[in-house]
Design a protein around this motif. Structure first.
Motif, PDB file in Angstrom:
ATOM      1  N   ASP A   1      10.554   0.010   7.473  1.00 42.41           N
ATOM      2  CA  ASP A   1      11.636   1.003   7.458  1.00 42.41           C
ATOM      3  C   ASP A   1      12.557   0.784   8.647  1.00 42.41           C
ATOM      4  OD1 ASP A   1      10.325   2.023   9.665  1.00 42.41           O
ATOM      5  OD2 ASP A   1       9.421   3.721   8.601  1.00 42.41           O
ATOM      6  N   ASN A   2      13.545   1.645   8.755  1.00 43.92           N
ATOM      7  CA  ASN A   2      14.544   1.481   9.822  1.00 43.92           C
ATOM      8  C   ASN A   2      13.957   1.638  11.211  1.00 43.92           C
ATOM      9  OD1 ASN A   2      16.498   1.051   7.899  1.00 43.92           O
ATOM     10  ND2 ASN A   2      17.026   3.247   7.723  1.00 43.92           N
TER      11      ASN A   2
ATOM     12  N   PRO B   1       5.779  -0.326   8.902  1.00 50.16           N
ATOM     13  CA  PRO B   1       5.561  -0.965   7.604  1.00 50.16           C
ATOM     14  C   PRO B   1       5.599   0.069   6.494  1.00 50.16           C
ATOM     15  CG  PRO B   1       3.477  -0.763   8.766  1.00 50.16           C
ATOM     16  CD  PRO B   1       4.547  -0.347   9.739  1.00 50.16           C
ATOM     17  N   CYS B   2       6.245  -0.278   5.386  1.00 49.07           N
ATOM     18  CA  CYS B   2       6.323   0.666   4.277  1.00 49.07           C
ATOM     19  C   CYS B   2       5.844   0.073   2.955  1.00 49.07           C
ATOM     20  CB  CYS B   2       7.753   1.192   4.130  1.00 49.07           C
ATOM     21  SG  CYS B   2       8.983  -0.086   3.800  1.00 49.07           S
ATOM     22  N   ARG B   3       5.622  -1.237   2.915  1.00 51.38           N
ATOM     23  CA  ARG B   3       5.160  -1.838   1.661  1.00 51.38           C
ATOM     24  C   ARG B   3       4.332  -3.087   1.959  1.00 51.38           C
ATOM     25  NH1 ARG B   3       9.018  -4.491  -2.964  1.00 51.38           N
ATOM     26  NH2 ARG B   3       7.408  -4.821  -4.574  1.00 51.38           N
ATOM     27  N   MET B   4       3.182  -3.159   1.293  1.00 55.07           N
ATOM     28  CA  MET B   4       2.307  -4.338   1.441  1.00 55.07           C
ATOM     29  C   MET B   4       1.894  -4.803   0.040  1.00 55.07           C
ATOM     30  SD  MET B   4      -1.383  -4.722   3.385  1.00 55.07           S
ATOM     31  CE  MET B   4      -0.731  -5.037   5.014  1.00 55.07           C
ATOM     32  N   VAL B   5       1.923  -6.091  -0.184  1.00 54.62           N
ATOM     33  CA  VAL B   5       1.504  -6.669  -1.464  1.00 54.62           C
ATOM     34  C   VAL B   5       0.431  -7.733  -1.203  1.00 54.62           C
ATOM     35  CG1 VAL B   5       3.720  -6.249  -2.590  1.00 54.62           C
ATOM     36  CG2 VAL B   5       3.323  -8.416  -1.435  1.00 54.62           C
ATOM     37  N   GLY B   6      -0.311  -8.034  -2.251  1.00 55.31           N
ATOM     38  CA  GLY B   6      -1.351  -9.058  -2.097  1.00 55.31           C
ATOM     39  C   GLY B   6      -2.099  -9.318  -3.390  1.00 55.31           C
ATOM     40  N   SER B   7      -3.178 -10.018  -3.266  1.00 58.87           N
ATOM     41  CA  SER B   7      -3.962 -10.379  -4.456  1.00 58.87           C
ATOM     42  C   SER B   7      -5.445 -10.372  -4.116  1.00 58.87           C
ATOM     43  CB  SER B   7      -3.556 -11.758  -4.968  1.00 58.87           C
ATOM     44  OG  SER B   7      -3.906 -12.754  -4.023  1.00 58.87           O
TER      45      SER B   7
END
Length: 765
Positions: free
Chosen positions: A271-272, A276-282
Motif C-alpha cells: 500500500d501507499n 504488504p497488502c497482497r501475497m500469492v504463491g503455490s
C-alpha cells in the motif's frame, strides 16, 4: 490425468522414463522412438504436453519443436537431453520450448524435477488457454459494440470493469507462473480473504470451495510440528520486498492423512504506506518425491550396511583413471591394507597380486576392457603381512552410451579355505586312485540297482576278464556260472540268497562262491560287501582269490579224512584188544587167591580203564576242525540240548556266531558241567553284552560255583574230578575261529563262563 508424448531414440531410457513419470499417478505416457514416429502419432492423438530428447537421428529435438510450432503454438514442449551446451538451451527456449532439462544427475531427483516441469508447463498452458478464451470473448464483445455504438456507450462502464478483471486475471496467471503451478493461492492481507485454486482443494481431498479460503483455515490444516517453522518463514517474507518464502511442510487431508507440500510465496503488492497488502504463491504436492527419497535413502543405507558388514571386499573402480570411488572395510581383513591406503594408491592392487598370478591378472584386465568378462577370476594375492591367499573376483562393468567401460564394480571373496579343501580332496582322490588300483584285493563298486560302475584291475585279473567287460556286461548273465561253496552249481533259474545279498550291498562278510567266466576259467573268491551311503551308489564289494587256499584246504581235508580213517581203524583194533585184555584179567582174578596178587590185578584193570577213556577222548578230539567253520544260530543250538529238567533262560535270540561245527558241544559240556559239579543248580541263564567292538556271551548257573584256586586250571587237559576233558574240549573248539572262554563267577553264588566273540565273527539275523 495429464496425457504426455515422450520422444527418445534410447529405448532403455524411454522405458525407465515412462516408469518414473507414470509412477507419479498424474501422467499417462505415450512413447515414440523418433520425431517422425511422434508426428505420426499426433495425427491420431491429442496430448497435453510433449517431452523430447535433443540428439535424435533424422530430426533433432529443436527441429521437431519447430515442426510442432508451425501448427500448434500453445502445447507445452520440454527439451529433455543429455547434451548440456548453453547454445542448445538458448535455441530451444527461443524456438518456443517451455523448459530445458539435462539428463545428468541422480535419476530419482531428475525425474521428480521433470514431473514438476510437466505439471508447471501444463498449468501454464491451461492458464494461457483460459486467457485466450477470455480474449476471444472480449474480441466478440468488441465486435458487437462496434456494430452498436449506442450499446457501447451504455455498457462502457461494464466494459471497463471487464477490462480490469481481465487485467487482474492476466496478472494473477503471470504471478502464478513465477512461483509454481500446482495449488495456487492469492491472499489479500488487508481483508484476510484468500483465493484457493480448484487443484489446491483437490490436492488435499476436498471439493473446490468446500471450506472458506483464509489464513486461519490453512493454518489449522498444518501438521502441529510444522506450524511454528512455517509461520516464521511467512512472517519474515512479509517484511522483505525482494524475496519470498520457500519451505516444505505437512498438511492434513480430508481423510486425516498428511501429505508433504512444497510451499512458495511472495508479496506482490504494497500500500501507499509501505505495508504488504497482497501475497500469492503455490503449493506443490511432493509426497511421492519424499517417499522416493526416503526409499532411496533406506536402500542406500541397507547397501552401505551390507557393504560394511560383508566379509567380502565390495569396490567401485573408476576407469580409465584407475581410481577407487568405494572400497568396503573388509579389505583390511583380507589384504591387511586399509581403505584409505587403497584410496591414496589405487595401484596398490597390482602390488598385492602374487608374482605368478600377475600375468593372468593383466590378461584378464585387458580382456575385460575388450568386453570379454568371465563369471569369476581366481588368483593369488600377497597380504601386507606376507601371507599368500586365494581370492575370487566377480566384476560388473558400467558403460556409457557408446559402450565404453567407464567404471568397474565388483566383489572379491577370500577362497583360501576352499582352495585348501580342494587340494586336500584332490590329494585324497589321488591316494584313493592309487589305493584302488594297487591294493591286492578285487574291488567292485555297484550302483543302487546292483549294476557295476567301477572295477579295479586286480578284480579283473582274479576273474580272468577285462575291466571293460565287467563294467559293460557284469557277471549276472547266462554265460557266467556261479558255484556254491560246496561246489554245486547255482542254476540260472535258481535264486542264490548270498549272491543277492552281495548285489544289494548288504553289510556281510565271508561269502565264499565260485565264478566261472565265459572262457571256462573258474575263480574261487571270499567276498565282503558294505553299503555306500552316497547318492547314486549301492555298495562296494571286495574279494580275495582263495583258489589256491581252497585247493590246499581240500588237500588237507583229504589227508585229515585218511588220517581219521587210519585213527578209527587203529582205535577200533586197540579197543578190541583192551576188551580182550579186560576179559583175561577178569578170568585171572577168579583164579588168584592172595590179597597182594588181587591188588596187582586191580591196578592193571585201572590202567586199562584209563587207556580206554583216552581212546574215547581221541574219538571226540579228532572231529574238532574236521569240517569248515560256518555261521550258527546260538539260540537254536541251546534250545536243542537236554538240560535234564533244569530251567534254561535263553536271551540269545537272533545271534549267529561263525565257529567250528562242533560249537553245540560247547554248550552241551557247559550244561553237563553244571549238572555234575554245581550240586544245587536249578536254573541256567544265557545272555550277552557288548565289550567295545567285541561281543561277550554269558553262561551263568545258580549252583555252588568254582573255587578261585581252580579257575586257572579247569581248562587244562586231565584236570578235574572226572576225566577233565570237557572244558579242555570247549576251549579247543572255540579257539579254531578265534573265540576264547574264561570263568568269572563268584564261589558260592554259581559258575559264570564268558565266551569272547571278536568283531566280524558275530551277527544278528
Amino acid at each position: 490425468m495429464i496425457s504426455a508424448l515422450y520422444v527418445d531414440d534410447d529405448p532403455s531410457f524411454l522405458e525407465i522414463g515412462k516408469m518414473f513419470l507414470e509412477h507419479s499417478g498424474m501422467i499417462q505416457i505415450t512413447t515414440a522412438i523418433s520425431a517422425k514416429a511422434a508426428l505420426e502419432i499426433m495425427q491420431e492423438q491429442i496430448f497435453d504436453v510433449i517431452i523430447s530428447d535433443y540428439e535424435m537421428p533424422g530430426m533433432n529435438g529443436i527441429e521437431f519443436l519447430k515442426k510442432i510450432r508451425e501448427k500448434n503454438a500453445i502445447i507445452p514442449f520440454i527439451i529433455f537431453t543429455g547434451r548440456g551446451r548453453e547454445d542448445v538451451a538458448i535455441e530451444a527456449l527461443n524456438s518456443g520450448a517451455s523448459f530445458y532439462l539435462q539428463k545428468d544427475g541422480n535419476p530419482a531427483a531428475l525425474f521428480i524435477e521433470l514431473i514438476n516441469m510437466v505439471n508447471r508447463a501444463v498449468q501454464h498452458a491451461h492458464a494461457a488457454f483460459e486467457l485466450e478464451k477470455k480474449n476471444e470473448e472480449l474480441t466478440s464483445l468488441n465486435e458487437e459494440l462496434a456494430a452498436s455504438e449506442e450499446e457501447l456507450r451504455r455498457t462502457i462502464e461494464q466494459l471497463a470493469l471487464q477490462s480490469e478483471q481481465i487485467r487482474e486475471s492476466e496478472e494473477r496467471y503471470r504471478l502464478v507462473m513465477e512461483a509454481t503451478s500446482d495449488g495456487i493461492w492469492d491472499w489479500n492481507l488487508k481483508t484476510n480473504e484468500a483465493f484457493f485454486s480448484d487443484w489446491y482443494y483437490r490436492m488435499i481431498g476436498y471439493e473446490p470451495g468446500e471450506f472458506e479460503g483464509n489464513y486461519e483455515n490453512w493454518r489449522s490444516l498444518l501438521h502441529p510440528d510444522d506450524v511454528i517453522r512455517a509461520e516464521k518463514e511467512i512472517q519474515e517474507s512479509l517484511t522483505r520486498k525482494d524475496k519470498g518464502f520457500d519451505i516444505e511442510f505437512r498438511i492434513r487431508t480430508k481423510n486425516g492423512d498428511y501429505r508433504y507440500i512444497h510451499g512458495r510465496g511472495k508479496v506482490v503488492a504494497w500500500d501507499n504506506e509501505g505495508y504488504p497488502c497482497r501475497m500469492v504463491g503455490s503449493h506443490i504436492d511432493i509426497t511421492d518425491r519424499k517417499r522416493m527419497e526416503s526409499a532411496l535413502l533406506d536402500s542406500e543405507e541397507k547397501y552401505r550396511l551390507l557393504a560394511e558388514k560383508s566379509r567380502d571386499i565390495i569396490f567401485m573402480l573408476r576407469l580409465p583413471e584407475w581410481k577407487y570411488e568405494y572400497m568396503s572395510p573388509s579389505v583390511l581383513e583380507i589384504t591387511g591394507y586399509t581403505q584409505e591406503e587403497f584410496y591414496r594408491n589405487p595401484d596398490l592392487l597390482r602390488r598385492c597380486i602374487a608374482p605368478h598370478s600377475l600375468e593372468y591378472f593383466e590378461k584378464a584386465y585387458k580382456d575385460l576392457l575388450n568386453g570379454i568378462i568371465p563369471e569369476t577370476y581366481e588368483f593369488q594375492i600377497i597380504t601386507k603381512s606376507g601371507e599368500l591367499k586365494w581370492v575370487s573376483q566377480r566384476n560388473s562393468p558400467i558403460t556409457d552410451k557408446s559402450g565404453t567401460i567407464t567404471a568397474l564394480q565388483g566383489i572379491v571373496t577370500d577362497i583360501t579355505e576352499r582352495k585348501t579343501s580342494e587340494e586336500i580332496v584332490c590329494e585324497a582322490m589321488q591316494k584313493y586312485e592309487t589305493l584302488f588300483s594297487s591294493v591286492p584285493t578285487g574291488i567292485i563298486v555297484t550302483d543302487e540297482n546292483g549294476a557295476i560302475i567301477e572295477v579295479n584291475q586286480h578284480a579283473a585279473r582274479i576273474l580272468h576278464v577285462s575291466r571293460e567287460e565287467l563294467i559293460d556286461k557284469g557277471i549276472s548273465r547266462p554265460e557266467w556260472t556261479i558255484f556254491k561253496n560246496d561246489g554245486t552249481i547255482v542254476s540260472s533259474s535258481q535264486t542264490y540268497p548270498l549272491l543277492e545279498l552281495l548285489k544289494q550291498g548288504e553289510n556281510i562278510a565271508g561269502i565264499e562262491i565260485g565264478i566261472q567266466n565265459p572262457n571256462g576259467e573258474i575263480a574261487w573268491i571270499m567276498a565282503t560287501a558294505s553299503l555306500l551311503r552316497l547318492k547314486g551308489y549301492g555298495s562296494v564289494i571286495s574279494f580275495l582269490d582263495i583258489g589256491e587256499q581252497r585247493r590246499i584246504s581240500q588237500a588237507l581235508t583229504m589227508v585229515n579224512k585218511k588220517l581219521s580213517l587210519l585213527t578209527s581203524i587203529t582205535r577200533h583194533d586197540v579197543k578190541n584188544s583192551l576188551t580182550a585184555l579186560k576179559g583175561f584179567l577178569y578170568l585171572l582174578a577168579e583164579e588168584i587167591d592172595t590179597k597182594s596178587e588181587k591188588e596187582l590185578i586191580d591196578r592193571i584193570g585201572s590202567i586199562t580203564g584209563d587207556i580206554e577213556r583216552k581212546i574215547v577222548f581221541t574219538s571226540t578230539y579228532q572231529n574238532i576242525g574236521a569240517e569248515s567253520p560256518q555261521w550258527q544260530n546260538i539260540s537254536y543250538l541251546v534250545d536243542a540240548l537236554n538240560a535234564d529238567g533244569m530251567k534254561v533262560v535263553n536271551e540269545l535270540k537272533g545271534l549267529e556266531v561263525f565257529a567250528d561245527q562242533m560249537l553245540g558241544m560247547v554248550f552241551e559240556n557247559l550244561i553237563q558241567n553244571s549238572l555234575m559239579h554245581g550240586e544245587k543248580v536249578s536254573q541256567i541263564l544265557l545272555s550277552k553284552r557288548q565289550e567295545g567292538q567285541d561281543l561277550i556271551i554269558l553262561y551263568e548257573d545258580d549252583g555252588i560255583g568254582i573255587p578261585n584256586s581252580e579257575k586257572e586250571n579247569i581248562f587244562e587237559r586231565g584236570y578235574g574230578k572226572n576225566t577233565g576233558f570237557g572244558l579242555f574240549l570247549i576251549r579247543e573248539i572255540l579257539s579254531i575261529t578265534g573265540l576264547s572262554i574264561r570263568e568269572t563267577g563268584k564261589y558260592g553264588e554259581g559258575a559264570r563262563f564268558e565266551i569272547l566273540v571278536p568283531q566280524g565273527s558275530y551277527r544278528f539275523s
